[in-house]
Structures are given as C-alpha cells and as structure tokens.
Design a protein around this motif. Structure first.
Motif, mmCIF file in Angstrom:
data_model
loop_
_atom_site.group_PDB
_atom_site.id
_atom_site.type_symbol
_atom_site.label_atom_id
_atom_site.label_comp_id
_atom_site.label_asym_id
_atom_site.label_seq_id
_atom_site.Cartn_x
_atom_site.Cartn_y
_atom_site.Cartn_z
ATOM 1 N N ARG A 13 0.888 -1.221 -0.011
ATOM 2 C CA ARG A 13 -0.117 0.055 -0.037
ATOM 3 C C ARG A 13 0.841 1.336 -0.006
ATOM 4 O O ARG A 13 0.543 2.089 -0.985
ATOM 5 N N GLU A 14 1.928 1.216 0.794
ATOM 6 C CA GLU A 14 2.796 2.485 1.065
ATOM 7 C C GLU A 14 3.529 2.863 -0.442
ATOM 8 O O GLU A 14 3.902 3.724 -0.934
ATOM 9 N N ALA A 15 3.944 1.670 -1.061
ATOM 10 C CA ALA A 15 4.571 1.622 -2.315
ATOM 11 C C ALA A 15 3.655 2.215 -3.404
ATOM 12 O O ALA A 15 4.042 2.982 -4.310
ATOM 13 N N LEU A 34 -5.036 4.694 -12.962
ATOM 14 C CA LEU A 34 -4.221 3.757 -12.059
ATOM 15 C C LEU A 34 -3.437 2.822 -12.509
ATOM 16 O O LEU A 34 -2.490 2.277 -12.022
ATOM 17 N N GLU A 35 -3.528 2.455 -13.862
ATOM 18 C CA GLU A 35 -2.665 1.413 -14.365
ATOM 19 C C GLU A 35 -1.153 2.148 -14.466
ATOM 20 O O GLU A 35 -0.048 1.464 -14.376
ATOM 21 N N GLN A 36 -1.075 3.520 -14.728
ATOM 22 C CA GLN A 36 0.205 4.215 -14.686
ATOM 23 C C GLN A 36 0.892 4.367 -13.267
ATOM 24 O O GLN A 36 2.115 3.854 -13.311
ATOM 25 N N HIS A 40 4.359 2.047 -12.352
ATOM 26 C CA HIS A 40 5.225 2.917 -11.754
ATOM 27 C C HIS A 40 5.809 1.987 -10.510
ATOM 28 O O HIS A 40 7.030 2.259 -10.375
ATOM 29 N N ALA A 41 5.055 1.456 -9.759
ATOM 30 C CA ALA A 41 5.409 0.553 -8.635
ATOM 31 C C ALA A 41 5.851 -0.578 -8.912
ATOM 32 O O ALA A 41 6.035 -1.537 -7.923
ATOM 33 N N GLY A 42 5.743 -1.020 -10.141
ATOM 34 C CA GLY A 42 6.096 -2.561 -10.729
ATOM 35 C C GLY A 42 4.897 -3.599 -10.128
ATOM 36 O O GLY A 42 5.396 -4.785 -9.685
ATOM 37 N N MET A 43 3.631 -3.125 -10.357
ATOM 38 C CA MET A 43 2.772 -4.000 -9.539
ATOM 39 C C MET A 43 1.554 -3.935 -10.838
ATOM 40 O O MET A 43 1.757 -3.266 -12.024
ATOM 41 N N THR A 44 0.601 -4.735 -10.714
ATOM 42 C CA THR A 44 -0.592 -4.809 -11.609
ATOM 43 C C THR A 44 -1.669 -3.735 -11.103
ATOM 44 O O THR A 44 -1.707 -3.616 -9.962
ATOM 45 N N ARG A 45 -2.725 -3.323 -11.883
ATOM 46 C CA ARG A 45 -3.524 -2.577 -11.710
ATOM 47 C C ARG A 45 -4.707 -3.129 -10.601
ATOM 48 O O ARG A 45 -5.366 -2.495 -9.819
ATOM 49 N N GLY A 46 -4.719 -4.775 -10.470
ATOM 50 C CA GLY A 46 -5.340 -5.359 -9.527
ATOM 51 C C GLY A 46 -4.947 -5.281 -8.150
ATOM 52 O O GLY A 46 -5.596 -5.008 -7.247
#
Length: 205
Positions: A13-15, A34-36, A40-46
C-alpha cells in the motif's frame, strides 16, 4: 498464491502511494491512470484495486499521510505547562508544522494538491484546501479563546478574529513558499512571521 501478511500488505500500500505521488506530480492528477501508478510501482492494476476503491480513494489516502491536525502538532511538543500558555502552544505547533513541510514527501503532496490537481470525480482540490484551513482555524479559535480567558490576548482583539488573521497569514506564507520553495526556508520565515504576529496579538500591561 500465498496470502500476504499484514506487513507485506502495508508495504504494498505504501509503495502504491509513493508511486502515486511521483506520477501525480509528473503528469497531474486528472491525467494519471491507475494503470500508470501500478506500472510505476512495478505492480498490476489489480494490486491498486485491492487497496483502493478508485483514484479518488487513493488520492485521499495520499493526502492523509501528510495531514497535520493542529492538535496533533501540539501533542507532539515536549514542553510543560502549555495549557497555561496557549499562545506559546500555537507558536510551537506552527514551528512543528513548518519543520514537517521541509520533508520531501510533504512538499510533493502539497504541491500536487495546490498546483497539479484539477477537479475530478468526487475530489475538489479547492474544497479540500478549505476543509484543511477551517480545521486549523477551528483549533486556533480554541487556543486564542483560552489566551483571552487568561488575559493574554489584547483586549481589542476577539479570539475568532485573531484566528482568522493568523490563518490568513499562514495561508499566504504556505502558498508563497509552494511557488518558490528554493528561495527561502519556511521554518525561518514562518517562525519570524508567527512570532511577530503573536507579539502583536498579545496583551501589553
């Protein structure tokens, strides 16, 4: 996939909030998806939707990391007898707030709120700024009322007017600093302005 621990979920969450700060500051809130942020965080939109309902929910969570309720600032001060010295409590709380504003995260988020956020969905940046200002002013009224009751406020200045004048000064300082953060220290200039205004407000025997 194994269920994340609470610590891992909190770190994720913090990332995501850190990523939101960076992308909002670069692109503006309305133009950021949200996808961007997830990318940027190296995660998925999910992952974003696991922690936040939508962009407005994420934005508010980002803002809440830097909210500075006035009473919270007072409670952080390690000084005795502030209850008997409400004007000194105001001075020290302001200094505490100025010191927080010199932290990069606070600078980024408040710059986003003031300069990089348009009205979108149920988020109105001007309304949020007004909400925060009124929250601060309400607390100031309480402290100036306490000062008046102790004979510390000048007789021709009511607590509410004192709070409004003080809040106007703080707002002007804050917006001036956000426009040119590299030109002056908000701790130094803010301390000077606060101390001067409190002297002008104080009763002289």
């Amino acid at each position: 996939m194994a269920r994340k621990t609470k610590a891992e979920a909190a770190a994720t969450r913090e990332a995501l909030l850190d990523a939101a700060e960076a992308v909002f500051l670069d692109k503006g809130v309305a133009r950021t998806s949200l996808e961007q942020i997830a990318r940027h965080a190296g995660m998925t939109r999910g992952a974003v939707y696991w922690h936040f309902k939508n962009k407005a929910d994420l934005f508010r969570a980002m803002l809440n990391r830097v909210r500075m309720p006035f009473q919270e600032l007072v409670e952080e001060i390690d000084a005795p007898d502030l209850g008997e010295s409400p004007l000194e409590a105001v001075r020290l709380a302001c200094l505490q707030g100025f010191q927080r504003l010199e932290r990069p995260r606070y600078q980024r988020v408040y710059a986003i709120l003031v300069h990089h956020c348009e009205v979108f969905g149920d988020i109105d940046p001007l309304a949020l700024q007004e909400e925060m200002a009124e929250e601060s002013c309400g607390a100031l009224i309480e402290y100036f009322t306490a000062a008046a009751e102790r004979g510390q406020l000048r007789d021709d200045l009511g607590p509410e007017l004192a709070a409004r004048l003080f809040q106007a000064m703080l707002g002007g300082l804050f917006h001036d600093w956000l426009r040119k953060q590299d030109q002056f220290s908000i701790v130094e200039r803010g301390s000077e302005l606060v101390e001067t205004q409190l002297r002008l407000f104080s009763r002289r025997d």
